[in-house]
Design an enzyme around this catalytic site. Structure first.
Site, PDB file in Angstrom:
ATOM      1  N   CYS A  27      39.688  27.705   6.801  1.00  0.00           N
ATOM      2  CA  CYS A  27      40.013  29.077   7.539  1.00  0.00           C
ATOM      3  C   CYS A  27      40.933  29.935   8.284  1.00  0.00           C
ATOM      4  O   CYS A  27      40.510  30.569   9.132  1.00  0.00           O
ATOM      5  CB  CYS A  27      38.740  29.798   7.096  1.00  0.00           C
TER       6      CYS A  27
ATOM      7  N   HIS B 153      37.655  36.353  10.735  1.00  0.00           N
ATOM      8  CA  HIS B 153      37.641  35.561   9.677  1.00  0.00           C
ATOM      9  C   HIS B 153      36.386  36.225   8.766  1.00  0.00           C
ATOM     10  O   HIS B 153      35.432  36.325   9.105  1.00  0.00           O
ATOM     11  CB  HIS B 153      37.569  33.938   9.413  1.00  0.00           C
TER      12      HIS B 153
ATOM     13  N   ASN C 119      35.766  34.733   0.953  1.00  0.00           N
ATOM     14  CA  ASN C 119      36.292  34.838   1.545  1.00  0.00           C
ATOM     15  C   ASN C 119      37.447  34.445   1.202  1.00  0.00           C
ATOM     16  O   ASN C 119      37.331  33.132   0.295  1.00  0.00           O
ATOM     17  CB  ASN C 119      35.133  33.506   1.751  1.00  0.00           C
TER      18      ASN C 119
END
Ligand code: ACO
Length: 329
Positions: free
Chosen positions: A116, A256, A286
């Site tokens: 990520c 994020h 996500n």
């Protein structure tokens, strides 16, 4: 010598058409809209069509970034792609994207995997290579088809992830004090909290590994949550300190988008009001490395970032990698 600042010349993003809602998920696994929204803030996510490849999503985002920058694929001499869900093991998906976009054969094209944190890692790598003067225009793409590695029977992970791509074109400017002011990259060196055990050299694909579901994401969510809150805060504070800045000088933080509660914890640590921290996790879940460039592109196009503004990008991911970047627009 003319000072060489590395700048983002354009951004683009792409999300697949198909929307998977919490309500639909609650018919697939033992979960509820209430549980997902309370624990994560996610209301829906986008899922790529089966025939829609990682490279296809990347190409859409890249074309939009090129258009935004006023450049063409022929101008790109460096392509860095952050992903852990490439079309196939080899070649690098960067080479597939190069072919689909028509990026010249003289361009350097490669993938990197920082989960990520991938976009911030790729941005740093591309900007550093451009800053040497040996590359002129870089395309940075972060893309993930997480639906291809999610176990749709595991309620503890399948409700969290979505598919997306984000891209940025990086070049130089002679105007000092603008562009990418700095980055802070790091990793905790943890292999047990978030991983895909199968399909690598440790456990090559076999009928047993497939039967075990070893090619799906495994995650200890509670533990990841705790480390994420700490390392996101550290990554943000450290880069601010390095540049002699305080959080209140940041016009917009782009974190994020893993979980609304992690983002809220970061806002509290930085003592920033909610309107200074960009959130779109409710729409996409996500999307791993794609989440920061997708949020950045949405924020820019919604007029949330103006010329002269300072933005702070901050992410964490499997590894556990982390990264932050300061950009003056
Ligand atoms: N629906 C209903 N119940 C569920 C679900 C679900 N989808 N998932 C888990 N539960 C249950 C659990 O079984 C547990 O039940 P129990 O108490 O009877 O054992 C209960 O809900 C609580 O589960 P927790 O895991 O303690 O819930 P928590 O509040 O920690 O939230 C979550 C879970 C959302 C996963 C959270 O821990 C989180 O977001 N962690 C961070 C994950 C993350 O950010 N990962 C991204 C990494 S980035 C990358 O590189 C891909």
């Amino acid at each position: 010598m003319v000072p060489r600042s590395t700048v983002i010349l354009g951004t683009g993003s792409y999300t697949p058409e198909r929307i998977l809602t919490n309500e639909e998920l609650s018919r697939m696994v033992d979960t509820s809209d209430e549980w997902i929204v309370t624990r994560s803030g996610i209301r829906e996510r986008r899922i790529a069509a089966p025939e829609e490849e990682t490279s296809d999503m990347a190409v859409h985002a890249a074309k939009r970034a090129l258009e935004d920058s006023g450049l063409k694929a022929a101008d790109i001499d460096l392509l860095v792609v952050a992903t852990f869900t490439p079309d196939m093991r080899i070649p690098a998906v960067a080479c597939v994207i190069q072919q689909k976009l028509g990026i010249p054969t003289a361009a350097a094209c490669f993938d990197l995997n920082a989960a990520c944190s991938g976009f911030i890692y790729a941005l740093d790598v591309a900007a550093s290579m451009v800053a040497t003067g040996r590359y002129r225009k870089a395309l940075v793409v972060a893309v993930e088809k997480l639906s291809s590695v999610v176990d749709w029977k595991d309620r503890s992970t399948c409700v969290l992830f979505g598919d997306a791509a984000g891209a940025a074109v990086v070049g130089t400017s002679s105007e000092a004090g603008r562009g990418l002011l700095g980055t802070r990259l790091g990793a905790v060196g943890n292999t047990e909290l978030l991983f895909i055990p199968g399909g690598g050299s440790t456990s090559p694909a076999s009928p047993e590994s497939v039967a075990n579901g070893d090619h799906f994401i495994k995650m200890k969510g509670k533990e990841v949550f705790k480390v994420a809150v700490r390392i996101m805060g550290d990554a943000a504070r450290e880069i601010l300190e390095q540049h002699g800045l305080t959080a209140d000088q940041i016009a917009l933080v782009i974190p994020h988008q893993a979980n609304l509660r992690i983002i809220e914890a970061l806002s509290q640590q930085l003592r920033l009001p909610a309107d200074r921290v960009f959130v779109n996790v409710q729409h996409y879940g996500n999307t791993s490395g794609a989440s920061v460039p997708l949020a950045l592109d949405e924020a820019r196009k919604a007029g949330r970032i103006r010329s002269g503004d300072l933005t702070l990008l901050v992410a964490f991911g499997a590894g556990l990698t982390y990264g932050s970047a300061l950009i003056r627009w």
